[in-house]
Each structure stands twice: as structure tokens, then as C-alpha cells.
Design a protein around this motif. Structure first.
Motif, PDB file in Angstrom:
ATOM      1  N   THR D 203      15.544  13.390  85.266  1.00  0.00           N
ATOM      2  CA  THR D 203      16.439  13.099  85.737  1.00  0.00           C
ATOM      3  C   THR D 203      17.936  13.653  84.593  1.00  0.00           C
ATOM      4  O   THR D 203      18.552  14.630  84.971  1.00  0.00           O
ATOM      5  N   LEU D 204      17.241  13.112  83.487  1.00  0.00           N
ATOM      6  CA  LEU D 204      18.609  13.215  82.547  1.00  0.00           C
ATOM      7  C   LEU D 204      18.457  14.444  81.595  1.00  0.00           C
ATOM      8  O   LEU D 204      19.981  15.174  82.150  1.00  0.00           O
ATOM      9  N   ILE D 205      17.428  15.311  82.224  1.00  0.00           N
ATOM     10  CA  ILE D 205      17.341  17.135  81.149  1.00  0.00           C
ATOM     11  C   ILE D 205      18.302  17.390  82.805  1.00  0.00           C
ATOM     12  O   ILE D 205      19.119  18.697  82.030  1.00  0.00           O
ATOM     13  N   ILE D 206      18.263  17.231  84.064  1.00  0.00           N
ATOM     14  CA  ILE D 206      19.036  18.140  85.103  1.00  0.00           C
ATOM     15  C   ILE D 206      20.539  17.686  84.723  1.00  0.00           C
ATOM     16  O   ILE D 206      21.391  18.453  84.820  1.00  0.00           O
ATOM     17  N   GLU D 207      20.475  16.004  84.695  1.00  0.00           N
ATOM     18  CA  GLU D 207      22.420  16.012  85.185  1.00  0.00           C
ATOM     19  C   GLU D 207      22.408  16.001  83.241  1.00  0.00           C
ATOM     20  O   GLU D 207      23.688  17.369  83.384  1.00  0.00           O
ATOM     21  N   GLY D 208      21.856  16.778  82.484  1.00  0.00           N
ATOM     22  CA  GLY D 208      22.785  17.038  81.147  1.00  0.00           C
ATOM     23  C   GLY D 208      23.097  18.241  81.005  1.00  0.00           C
ATOM     24  O   GLY D 208      24.258  19.573  81.221  1.00  0.00           O
ATOM     25  N   MET D 209      21.990  19.681  81.746  1.00  0.00           N
ATOM     26  CA  MET D 209      22.056  21.026  81.893  1.00  0.00           C
ATOM     27  C   MET D 209      23.484  21.146  82.877  1.00  0.00           C
ATOM     28  O   MET D 209      24.092  22.175  82.359  1.00  0.00           O
ATOM     29  N   GLN D 210      23.274  20.569  83.831  1.00  0.00           N
ATOM     30  CA  GLN D 210      24.306  21.147  84.602  1.00  0.00           C
ATOM     31  C   GLN D 210      25.713  20.519  84.638  1.00  0.00           C
ATOM     32  O   GLN D 210      26.968  21.800  84.608  1.00  0.00           O
ATOM     33  N   SER D 211      25.955  19.784  83.006  1.00  0.00           N
ATOM     34  CA  SER D 211      26.907  19.481  82.728  1.00  0.00           C
ATOM     35  C   SER D 211      27.360  20.417  81.679  1.00  0.00           C
ATOM     36  O   SER D 211      28.615  21.100  81.788  1.00  0.00           O
ATOM     37  N   ILE D 212      26.041  21.008  80.863  1.00  0.00           N
ATOM     38  CA  ILE D 212      26.337  21.995  80.592  1.00  0.00           C
ATOM     39  C   ILE D 212      26.797  23.015  81.107  1.00  0.00           C
ATOM     40  O   ILE D 212      27.671  24.106  80.840  1.00  0.00           O
ATOM     41  N   LEU D 213      26.676  23.614  82.588  1.00  0.00           N
ATOM     42  CA  LEU D 213      26.675  24.742  82.718  1.00  0.00           C
ATOM     43  C   LEU D 213      27.808  24.535  82.831  1.00  0.00           C
ATOM     44  O   LEU D 213      28.663  25.065  83.465  1.00  0.00           O
ATOM     45  N   SER D 214      28.846  23.457  83.396  1.00  0.00           N
ATOM     46  CA  SER D 214      30.275  22.982  84.438  1.00  0.00           C
ATOM     47  C   SER D 214      30.628  23.559  83.395  1.00  0.00           C
ATOM     48  O   SER D 214      32.140  23.386  83.265  1.00  0.00           O
ATOM     49  N   GLY D 215      30.613  23.631  82.514  1.00  0.00           N
ATOM     50  CA  GLY D 215      31.663  23.685  80.865  1.00  0.00           C
ATOM     51  C   GLY D 215      32.248  21.874  80.668  1.00  0.00           C
ATOM     52  O   GLY D 215      33.074  22.222  80.183  1.00  0.00           O
ATOM     53  N   GLU D 216      31.998  20.683  81.124  1.00  0.00           N
ATOM     54  CA  GLU D 216      31.821  19.818  80.876  1.00  0.00           C
ATOM     55  C   GLU D 216      32.242  19.477  79.443  1.00  0.00           C
ATOM     56  O   GLU D 216      32.170  19.933  78.667  1.00  0.00           O
ATOM     57  N   ASN D 217      33.650  17.984  79.499  1.00  0.00           N
ATOM     58  CA  ASN D 217      33.973  17.771  78.521  1.00  0.00           C
ATOM     59  C   ASN D 217      33.123  16.965  77.598  1.00  0.00           C
ATOM     60  O   ASN D 217      32.016  15.807  78.839  1.00  0.00           O
ATOM     61  N   PRO D 218      31.960  17.060  76.743  1.00  0.00           N
ATOM     62  CA  PRO D 218      30.725  16.406  76.059  1.00  0.00           C
ATOM     63  C   PRO D 218      31.196  14.780  75.600  1.00  0.00           C
ATOM     64  O   PRO D 218      29.852  14.244  76.144  1.00  0.00           O
ATOM     65  N   ARG D 219      32.707  14.805  75.409  1.00  0.00           N
ATOM     66  CA  ARG D 219      32.257  13.054  75.503  1.00  0.00           C
ATOM     67  C   ARG D 219      32.001  12.367  76.926  1.00  0.00           C
ATOM     68  O   ARG D 219      31.275  11.166  77.123  1.00  0.00           O
TER      69      ARG D 219
END
Lengths: 239, 239, 239, 239, 239
Positions: D203-219
Motif C-alpha cells: 500500500t505504501l508503494i502504491i501511495e508513493g508511486m501515485q504521489s510521484i506520478l502526480s508530481g506532489e510536493n515531497p514534503r
């Protein structure tokens, strides 16, 4: 089962008054501490009624309700008065009496539904009481066997007496197991199974009488009633 | 049960102090690790009250509440002050006192409901504590029997001593079974059954007093109260 | 219980190293296959803390929170800085520190609630791990007894040796029953009971500090806090 | 445990081929009547994988995902192609491949979530199959012991032969208890515990990759990921 | 298992008519008190069908439904009439017949869904009846063993006769354990497992036929059907 017992010796060796007193008395005592006397008495009454309850054919009931519907349509609701004499089911008689007395469909429904709910509660309470007895009886049987074992072991003078003393000690366990597994558990199960089918019959009667009172089209009424039973069992009265 | 025991020999063979210490001490220890002392003490208090609790006739209560309603209608709410002396039920006295003190119907309801909830919680906790004791006692009984068996088997010099030693070893199992099945389980069941009827009485009192305070029509109030009991038990005070 | 054991012979007959190895080793092995080592270690830590946890008087806590509320009203929120030294409860110190640091009431609430949830989860996991041990230990005890019985029966040369061999075989069952019923089950129950009261204390602290930070009227705050406890225990600080 | 066994005699007395056949054959037969062969085979595969599964540090995973987020921000999403070689977790590789292939964030999420659900279902089915085996094995053990006892008692010529025959009869109970309590129950528990942590990692991997793909702020992404773990374990990569 | 039995002596020692009468008769009696005869009869019918039920490949079914979809698109819905002869699954034939008869998609769905629900209910009832038998059989076995023990202990003249008498007494426990653990419990489990896969097949058929009748795009229909099965098993018919 009696066959198996008889083959091995006289039935009298299975009867021991102190053992019976411990198991029956103890179980009765526990049950009456747990539930008020009136509830336990009711449970046995419900059980008796359930055993005598003649399973009614759902299809016959639907056919009968359809007849009343047609009669009421042609001759008016008061014509049901005459038909009431042939009806055996007390609940159906009551529903018809209410219809003839001029109750509104909604009042008839809500009053009969309340009664069905109380019947259901009584059945459930009865099933629970039998389950409780089925839990207390083996426990009392084990306690009785422990009493017998302690007495036997304390006064072990004659090795030849061990066998019969042990046999008597085991009798309470036997009584407890028979009360629980041959009487109470199946009876509790039967109460649940019968309760379901009795409630189904009563629900059909309520639905049907409400339909009749509302003057619904008999075909629609039949469809409604058929929805309660398995597709294969549905037999239309319209050909 | 005593009858069955007495027939087999002197009662004294069922008393063994170290066995009693193991089972009662162990069970008490386990229970007091599990629950705080105050909760266990409360549970026994609740059990004592429940055993002494005089089952109140629901119909008598409804009749009494209807009388108060009529009195309050004719002579005003303060007339209840005089009637309070004849009332035994403490909860009803409290409700009447609140009514006479001029509390709003809603305040009276919410304050009394809170109290009913705490009573219910206390009963449930009590029932659970008795269930926990009913689980610990047979376990301690088995441990005691294992201790006795190990001691007996280790020091098996004289075959004649085996019987009595074994009897003593079984006593802890016997104590555990009696504590669990003759005392705690039925008591836990009784707490649940009584709790239900006590809550029903208190709910009726709350509904009734709220009706009286709101100055509702006595006939409507009676219908409301009758909704809580089985159709067959309803006896109207209006003829 | 020790009393009962001692009376019957030397304690040494209850110690057998291979039996201890089978039951303790087997139970530990099973538990560590089931749960990761860190979780089991945590469970014992939580149990230790729970045993040492000094039950706090809810009334004293409410009185203390009311004092802080009055102090904060008169001298400002920073006055709590000085009062922190007298406070023993770490969670209350943390909440006060956050208040003094100028956190918003909502932030304070959500951050502390998250921590309470994690405490609750840890307690639940701990209670479950003790329940698992309480299930594995008697199973390993039975396996150990079976091993002992098979060994004894296979090599039955000397009838005099049967007793002690049987005693040793029963020891593993004894160990398993003691681990499960004297240690793990009551401990699991205690973790649940203590968890409830610890969570209640922490919830009261959160509610209180949020009230103080929001500058609520102390009377209203007291009413809010009293809603968490039984009516009889409520002692108002306002006379 | 082996220690305890060895001390008492040769291991060979614990091996009896007909007993093994009854318990293993019977348990296997029952399990294969209950579940299709492919499901049982899968359960053992899942169990093997679970035992070999290297617990991954959640913190390391978050640090790694943060690195990928920064890399993707600076050098574009295609830069993840190069980083994929160092990644061991197959699921993370798959997620990165999908990201590099230009999948939409929502498609990536829903496709990976479907896979996680199937993994979870497979784990649950596996845990249930081990529980079923843990229930069948002792039952077959008891049946085997009954067979042995009946055979022994029917042909009781030589008292000296009773011991070893009894020992052999007890072996099936022993096998059943070992299969259930030493293998299947802890394994079923482990499957549940591991399943939870494996699902958390995925679940963490999915959340993280989705964040990365959406270009979310790293913080913000770090805060999101930290919400999945205990407050004490959170180590920010921002100082 | 037979192997293990045969090795120890002639099979005939495991057959004792009174014991068989007690266990089979008693269990049958209990079950028929609990459930009406027709339901028990149905349960055995369902069990027989389930054992003979040929597990259908879900992929083959999807391929077949896709073929029908393409055929219906090109040649019209009536072209399915010809294809019906090759179809073995009765439920699929029925669905196709309804489609050819010109039923609306929604009517087809609701009528077939009702049937699936009744199938599911029948399976559940069957599984419950086997569970009930699995509970009654060991209880009757224990009662039979108690009868045997009491008879043996009461008439203990010849020590040499104890062994065989004890063996016969244990036979009822053996029968009860075999009925429960070798037949009824796995059968109840199988009914549940098979019921799930049978319902899945029928749901796929309903979804597919509804899609065909609605004239949906075959690619979309395939995606819909694939959603019911694991990602790895999906094989598209489109290349």
C-alpha cells in the motif's frame, strides 16, 4: 438405541435414584436460577405445541387464500363469515374475524404483526432455554460422576466392588449426555426450524388478508404470495 | 444433590483444606488480576441485590402509574407528594420527587435514562465477572488435580493408599466444576434475565412519569405503556 | 497454592528439565513463528508497564484539570509551565507542554488522539499475544505428556517405575495449564481492563486540555468531564 | 523438544508407518475433499513464500520512495528507469515500470490495488486451509488411537504386550497434535501477521508511486506515508 | 487408513451391530427431530450432485460466451437456438432458451438471479445439516460408549472379558468420530467451496447472456467477465 441397551443386560442397571436426583435436580435448579419459572414452563409448552404442530402445505394455504379473495370479490367481505367454520388454523380464523369486523387493512396488518413478533420471541426464548438445559445437564452429570468417584476411591476395600461403583458413578454422565444430546439440543433445533415455517405461514396469511381487504386483483395477490416460496413449488391457480 | 452425596458416605470426605485453598485461592487470584477489586466486589453486591429483587408485577405498576396520572390531572402534580409514602420502588420515588420538584419532562427523562444506562452497564460487568470466574475455577481445579496426581504417582509405595490419594486429587476438579456450574454460570444467566426485567420496569416508570408531567390523556398514556408488554397481559383500566 | 503443593511433598518433584524445555521451548517457538519477535517483546513490556501502572483517581484528575483551567483563565496559558513540575502523568505533561508551546486546540486534540489510538492498538496486540500463548502452552503440554506416555509404555519393564514415569509425563500438562491459566489468560484480561481505564484517563486529559486552550467556561468544562463518569462518583468543585 | 525426546529413548519408537499413514493420509484426504487440490497446493506455496519473505524496513522503503520522488522531480519520470536495477522488491519494480510506461496515476493505483486484493484473498485462503488442516489432524489422530485401542483390547492375550500396543495407539494422537499445534496453527497465524505487513508495504508503494506520478510536493508525500506508521518510528528525511 | 486397520487384525472386529444401531439410529433420530425429513433428503441430494459436479473451466466458459456474443451479433439472437445442442451446462441452456424466447435483459437477469439465490440457500442449508450431523454423531458415540461401560462394569465377573467388552464399548465412539470427521465435516466444507464456484459460474452466465441480449460490444463484455477472475488467469480472445 433401546435395542442396543437391552442386548447387554437388564434395563434396571441404568436406573439409580440418587444419580437421577443429582442430574435432574441439579439441572432443574440451575435452569430455574437462570430463568424465571414461568419462562421455563412456557418453553415446555411451546415445545409441546411445536411437536404437535401439523406442518401446513404452503400451496394449499395459497389456494385457500385465493378462494377467499374470489369469494370476497364476488359476494363481499362478509361472505368470509360463513367460510370461517371450515378453517382450522386459529390465526387465519382470527385474521378473518378481524376482516369481517371491518378493521382497516393497515390496522389488521400491524395488530397481527405484533402478535407474530411475540410468537417469534417466545420461540426464540424457548430455543435458548433448551440450549441452556443442554449446557447444564452434562455439567451436572460430570459433577455427579466426580462425587461417585471420590466416594468409591475413599472407601476402596473390596476390589470386586469397584466395577459396579464405577458403573453407578458413570450413570450421571450418561444421564447428562442423554438429556443434552437426545432431548434438548435436537428440540432446540426443531423449535428454530418450526418457528421459521410457522412464521412464514402467518406472514402469508397477513399478506393475503391485507390483499383481500384492500380489494387487490387476485392475480397480483397470487404473484405477491408466490414471491415467498421457491420457484419450483409455485402452482398458479390461473390456467 | 446433598441427598445423593449423603447416601454414599460422610460429607467430610468432600472437604480437604489444601484443595480448597488451591481452587478458591487460585480462582480469586486470577479474577483479581483480571478485574480490579472494586469491580469484583460490586459484582457480588449486584448479585446479592438481584437475588433479593422482588419481581414486580408489570400490570400492577401500570395500574399504579394510571392512578398517579388521574390524581395529577385532578389535584395537580404536587398531589403526588402525598402518594410517595406508599411507594416501595426507590426508582419510582426518585422519579416522583423529581416531578414534584418541578423538573421539565425532558430533563427528567434524560437524567433517569442516564441512571438506567449505568445500572445496565453494572449488570453486564457483573455477568461478565461471573462468567470469568466460571472459566477460571475449572482451570484451577484441573491444575490442583494435576498437582495431586504428580505427588501421588511420585510417592507410590502402598497400593492401598492410591484410592484415597486419587480421591483427594479429584476433589479440586470437583470444587472447580461446582463453583463454575452450580454457582457462577447460572448466576451470570440470572443477572442477565433479571437485568432485562428490571430495565423494563424502570423504562415504564420513566415513560409514565414523563406522560404525567406532560399532562397527556390517560388513555393514550395507557396505550403507550401497554405497547411494552405482551398482548395477552394487557388489562385496560378503562371499561 | 504453594501451601497445597508443599504439604504433599518436596517442591523438587515438580521440576523436570526436559519437560520444562518441551513446554517453554515449544510455546516460545510457536509464538515466535506466529508473531514477529519485536511484537512479543513489546507485549511483555506492555504487560510489565500495566502491572506497575498506578490506577489514577478520575476525580483527582478532574479536580487537577479544573485547577489548571482556573489558573490558565487568571494568569494565562503560560502559567501552566510552572505547574508542570508537580504533574506525574507523562501524558498530561506532554499535553501541557503542547498547550504552552502554543498549539491550536484542534491540532493538540488530533495529535494526542493519534497517540491514544496507537496505545490502544499496542494494548490489543499485547492482549492477543497473551491469548495466543495461553492457547499454545496447553497444546505443547499435551504433546509433552504424549511423548512421556509413549516412552514409558514402550519400555515398561519395572511396574514400580510406572508411577514416577507417569508423574513426569503429567508435568508437561501441568506446566502448560499453569502458563495458560495462571499467567497468560488473567494477564490478557488485565491488559484489556487496564487499557480501558488508561484510555479513559487519557481521553479526559485531551478533553480537558482542549477545553482549557479554547478558554471554555470552567463550569461547562466540568459538566463535560463528568459525563464520562458514573453519576454517583461526580463531585462538583463548585459549591 | 528433540532434547526432551532423545533423553527418554531412541527416536525410532516415535515412528510407526501405519499410524503415519492413518494420520497423514486421513488428514490429506479430508483436506482434499474440503478444498480443491489447486487451492491446497497454492496454500503451501504461499506458506513457503511467507517463510522466505524478508521483512522490509518500512523506514528504508519511505526513504527510497522519497529518493525516487526527488529524482523524478529533477530529472523527469523516465529517470526511474535507471534506478529500477537496484530495486529488489518485485512489486515496486512493477509499479516503477508502469510509471515509466506512462500510465495515468489513477490507472496505476486501480490496477495495483486489484493485485493487492488478490494477494490478500490468497493469503486468507491459505490461512483458512492451514486452520482446516489443524482441525482435521487431531480428529484423525483420535480415530487412529481408537482403532489401535480396539485392536489391542480385542486381542489382549499377553499383559506384557499391552504397554507397547498402547504406545503405538497413542502415536496417532501424538502425530495429530504435532501437525495441528506445531505446524498448522502457528503457520496460519504467521500467514495472517505477514499478510498484514506485506499489504502495508504494498500500500505504501502504491501511495508513493501515485504521489510521484502526480508530481506532489515531497514534503506532503512524506507526511502521507508517515500517516501509515507509528509516531515513534517516523524519521523525516528533511532536517 | 484401511491399510492401518488391516495390519492390526481382521476388519470384522470393527463391526458390531448394536453399536451401529445406537450411533446411526441415534444420529438419524436427532437429525430428523431437528430438521424435517424433506430437508435432510435434499441435503444428501445436494451433496451427491456436488460430488458429481464437474468443475468447469472459467476460461472456457468465457470463451464460449464470447463465441455466442459474436454469433448473436452477426446472425441475430435466434442463431443461439442452433448452438444450444452443444452446451452441457443446464443453467446456460435455460438462459439461452430465455434469450431466444425474446425475454427482456432485465427480466432474464432477475428471473435467473432468483434461481441462483434459491440454489445458494439450498447449499447453505445442506452444509448446515451436515454440520448438525457432525455434532450429533460424536455425542451419540459417547452415549453408546457410556452404555457399554456401565454394562461391562456392572457384570465384571471375568477379568479376561474386560478387554473385548471395552473394545466394543469404544466402537460407538469410533463410529461417531468417523461419521463426523471423515464424512460430514469435510462434506460440509466441500459444499461451501463448491457452492462458491458454482455460484460464480452461474453469475458469469447471467452477466454474459445479459450482455449478449443488450447487444454490448464484445470487448467491453469480455472486460466485464474478466473482472470476476484473478488477473493471471485472464486470457483475452482478442490478439
Amino acid at each position: 438405541m433401546l435395542l442396543g441397551i437391552i442386548q447387554g443386560g437388564p434395563l434396571s442397571i441404568f436406573i439409580n435414584v440418587p444419580s437421577l436426583v443429582i442430574v435432574f435436580g441439579g439441572t432443574a435448579g440451575n435452569t430455574l436460577v437462570h430463568y424465571p419459572f414461568s419462562d421455563v414452563f412456557d418453553a415446555f409448552n411451546v415445545a409441546k405445541k411445536t411437536l404437535l404442530y401439523k406442518e401446513q402445505s404452503i400451496n394449499d394455504l395459497i389456494v385457500q387464500l385465493m378462494e377467499f379473495a374470489n369469494k370476497a370479490r364476488k359476494e363481499g367481505i362478509l361472505a368470509l363469515q360463513g367460510a370461517m367454520d371450515e378453517v382450522e388454523d386459529e390465526f387465519l380464523v382470527k385474521a378473518m374475524q378481524m376482516a369481517v369486523d371491518g378493521q382497516e387493512p393497515d390496522t389488521l396488518r400491524s395488530m397481527l404483526m405484533t402478535e407474530v413478533e411475540y410468537i417469534q420471541q417466545r420461540h426464540e426464548k424457548g430455543a435458548n432455554i433448551f440450549l441452556a438445559i443442554a449446557a447444564y445437564a452434562p455439567a451436572m452429570g460430570m459433577i455427579g460422576t466426580l462425587i461417585g468417584l471420590v466416594q468409591m476411591l475413599q472407601t476402596m476395600d473390596d476390589p470386586a466392588a469397584i466395577g459396579p461403583a464405577m458403573a453407578v458413578a458413570l450413570l450421571t454422565t450418561f444421564y447428562g449426555a442423554v438429556i443434552a444430546n437426545v432431548f434438548c439440543t435436537p428440540m432446540s433445533g426443531k423449535l428454530k426450524t418450526r418457528s421459521e415455517s410457522e412464521i412464514l405461514v402467518k406472514t402469508l396469511i397477513i399478506e393475503g388478508m391485507q390483499s383481500i381487504l384492500s380489494g387487490e386483483n387476485p392475480r397480483i395477490m397470487e404473484q405477491k404470495l408466490h414471491a415467498f416460496i421457491a420457484p419450483k413449488l409455485r402452482e398458479s391457480t390461473f390456467k
